[in-house]
Design an enzyme around this catalytic site. Structure first.
Site, PDB file in Angstrom:
ATOM      1  N   HIS A   1       0.853  -1.194   0.000  1.00  0.00           N
ATOM      2  CA  HIS A   1       0.000   0.000   0.000  1.00  0.00           C
ATOM      3  C   HIS A   1       0.891   1.249   0.000  1.00  0.00           C
ATOM      4  O   HIS A   1       1.950   1.256   0.623  1.00  0.00           O
ATOM      5  CB  HIS A   1      -0.909  -0.016   1.229  1.00  0.00           C
TER       6      HIS A   1
ATOM      7  N   GLU B   1      -3.821   2.325  -7.373  1.00  0.00           N
ATOM      8  CA  GLU B   1      -4.227   3.379  -6.443  1.00  0.00           C
ATOM      9  C   GLU B   1      -3.327   4.601  -6.617  1.00  0.00           C
ATOM     10  O   GLU B   1      -2.259   4.674  -6.001  1.00  0.00           O
ATOM     11  CB  GLU B   1      -4.071   2.870  -5.009  1.00  0.00           C
TER      12      GLU B   1
ATOM     13  N   GLY C   1      -7.675   9.195  -0.113  1.00  0.00           N
ATOM     14  CA  GLY C   1      -8.092  10.019   1.025  1.00  0.00           C
ATOM     15  C   GLY C   1      -8.235  11.499   0.711  1.00  0.00           C
ATOM     16  O   GLY C   1      -8.322  12.326   1.614  1.00  0.00           O
TER      17      GLY C   1
HETATM   18  P1  PGA Z   1      -9.566   6.054   0.271  1.00  0.00           P
HETATM   19  O1  PGA Z   1      -8.348   5.013   0.507  1.00  0.00           O
HETATM   20  O2  PGA Z   1     -10.710   5.249  -0.258  1.00  0.00           O
HETATM   21  O3  PGA Z   1      -9.835   6.639   1.628  1.00  0.00           O
HETATM   22  O4  PGA Z   1      -9.086   7.054  -0.708  1.00  0.00           O
HETATM   23  C1  PGA Z   1      -8.079   4.040  -0.434  1.00  0.00           C
HETATM   24  C2  PGA Z   1      -6.925   3.195   0.012  1.00  0.00           C
HETATM   25  O5  PGA Z   1      -6.005   3.715   0.646  1.00  0.00           O
HETATM   26  O6  PGA Z   1      -6.892   1.994  -0.253  1.00  0.00           O
END
Ligand code: PGA
Length: 269
Positions: free
Chosen positions: A109, A181, A187
């Site tokens: 991640h 991502e 976020g």
């Molecule tokens: P988010 O996070 O949906 O809050 O943007 C996604 C993630 O970190 O997997």
């Protein structure tokens, strides 16, 4: 019909009591949705609580109240270390995750890469260890905002994926998925355009093919996914699910995304 997976990444949220309550609400909501819409085609649903809340979640899944729905949800680890045991303070191994009821693990991640300074090689080693131990891996990749602005997105994805291909153990086919991502979308409320996610997914598949990965490789999108925007990603041909952070912390919004995934799977039939 497109198989869909939705992963709720709870990050560093929920103590055991809160995790139990959230999981109960999700299970109750899923039971209700299944009563309305029938049994299919629901996405595969995973939640990744903090390690300290895994036991509470495992207990909740054993509750008789959820006997009908419990098959629908798996537990996943948010991270995993590459050694099975030893003097590695603070680390959690793949056999420990398996013994705590997890069948899957999130690896690489961007928060691990950025905040904990995890390298590309380390992320690949973690994926290898998890796959060897029998876990399924959701391997995260994604570019920073500056890298996108400089037109480096695909080069970054290639660099993050490269160490993985040579380390994948025999038999990992069908147990690896990539989560695209973009770091700037996580976020922030600034979700990527569905066509950008599609472009990244096609590139990732092509890299996998060149890297010698046999067969199909599911690609999920993650970054500010909400019940409102999820449907647009699920309609994109190459996206097979979502990795959800913030919106997975409330049962109502997480269930909204599961419904969107159900519709997306239906729409692709
Ligand atoms: P988010 O996070 O949906 O809050 O943007 C996604 C993630 O970190 O997997």
């Amino acid at each position: 019909m497109k198989p869909m997976t939705v992963v709720g990444n709870w990050k560093m949220h929920t103590n055991p009591a809160e995790a139990r309550a959230l999981l109960r609400d999700i299970l109750r909501g899923l039971t209700h949705l299944r009563e309305i819409h029938g049994s299919g085609p629901w996405p595969r649903v995973l939640v990744a609580p903090p390690f300290t809340s895994l036991a509470a979640c495992q207990e909740t899944l054993r509750d008789d109240e959820f006997a009908e729905t419990v098959w629908a949800i798996h537990l996943a680890g948010q991270d995993v270390f590459w050694e099975a045991e030893g003097a590695y303070t603070g680390a959690i191994s793949a056999p420990m995750l398996l013994a705590s009821g997890c069948r899957e693990a999130v690896v690489g991640h961007s928060e691990r890469r950025r905040i904990f300074r995890e390298t590309e090689e380390e992320a690949a080693k973690k994926a290898k260890a998890a796959l060897e131990a029998g876990l399924e891996v959701f391997f995260c990749v994604g570019e920073e905002e500056k890298e996108r602005e400089r037109g480096e997105t695909l080069a970054v994805l290639r660099r993050q994926l490269e160490p993985l291909w040579s380390l994948l153990p025999e038999g990992s086919q069908g147990r690896l998925a990539i989560a695209y991502e973009p770091v700037w979308a996580i976020g922030t409320g600034k979700a990527a355009q569905p066509q950008d996610a599609e472009e990244a997914a096609l590139f990732i598949r092509e890299e996998a093919r060149k890297g010698g990965y046999p067969g199909d490789l599911p690609v999920l999108y993650g970054g500010s996914v909400t019940p409102e925007n999820a449907g647009a990603y699920f309609q994109v041909p190459s996206i097979q699910g979502a990795l959800v952070g913030g919106a997975s912390l409330k049962a109502a919004s997480f269930l909204g995304i599961l419904e969107a995934a159900r519709k997306g799977a239906e729409g692709s039939s």
